[in-house]
Scaffold this motif. Structure first.
Motif, PDB file in Angstrom:
ATOM      1  N   TRP A   1       0.756  -1.168   0.045  1.00  0.00           N
ATOM      2  CA  TRP A   1      -0.080   0.107  -0.027  1.00  0.00           C
ATOM      3  C   TRP A   1       0.956   1.319  -0.003  1.00  0.00           C
ATOM      4  O   TRP A   1       1.884   1.352   0.593  1.00  0.00           O
TER       5      TRP A   1
ATOM      6  N   LYS B   1      -0.350   3.972   1.152  1.00  0.00           N
ATOM      7  CA  LYS B   1      -0.493   4.439   2.589  1.00  0.00           C
ATOM      8  C   LYS B   1      -1.288   3.293   3.343  1.00  0.00           C
ATOM      9  O   LYS B   1      -2.348   2.740   2.718  1.00  0.00           O
TER      10      LYS B   1
ATOM     11  N   THR C   1      -6.368   2.147   7.585  1.00  0.00           N
ATOM     12  CA  THR C   1      -6.528   2.195   9.096  1.00  0.00           C
ATOM     13  C   THR C   1      -7.726   1.494   9.361  1.00  0.00           C
ATOM     14  O   THR C   1      -8.173   1.093  10.653  1.00  0.00           O
TER      15      THR C   1
END
Length: 57
Positions: free
Chosen positions: A48, A50, A53
């Motif tokens: 990824w 980022k 989450t």
């Protein structure tokens, strides 16, 4: 899914897969029983830009 919409897998294609029917069924069962845990583990297979989450909304 009806039988009319199922297509046989050609042997040369089946020979190049990275899984078998038993593994697929086990993974599918895990995805049904514990979808968040299953997708958390599968998400680790991807690089990824980022890191995510949340696994599931």
């Amino acid at each position: 899914m009806s039988a009319a919409s199922l297509y046989p897998v050609r042997p040369e294609v089946a020979a190049t897969t990275l899984t078998d029917e038993a593994t697929y069924k086990a993974m599918y069962q895990q995805s049904v029983v514990n979808p968040e845990g299953f997708w958390r583990e599968q998400g680790k297979r991807i690089d990824w830009i980022k890191p995510y989450t949340k696994v599931k909304r």
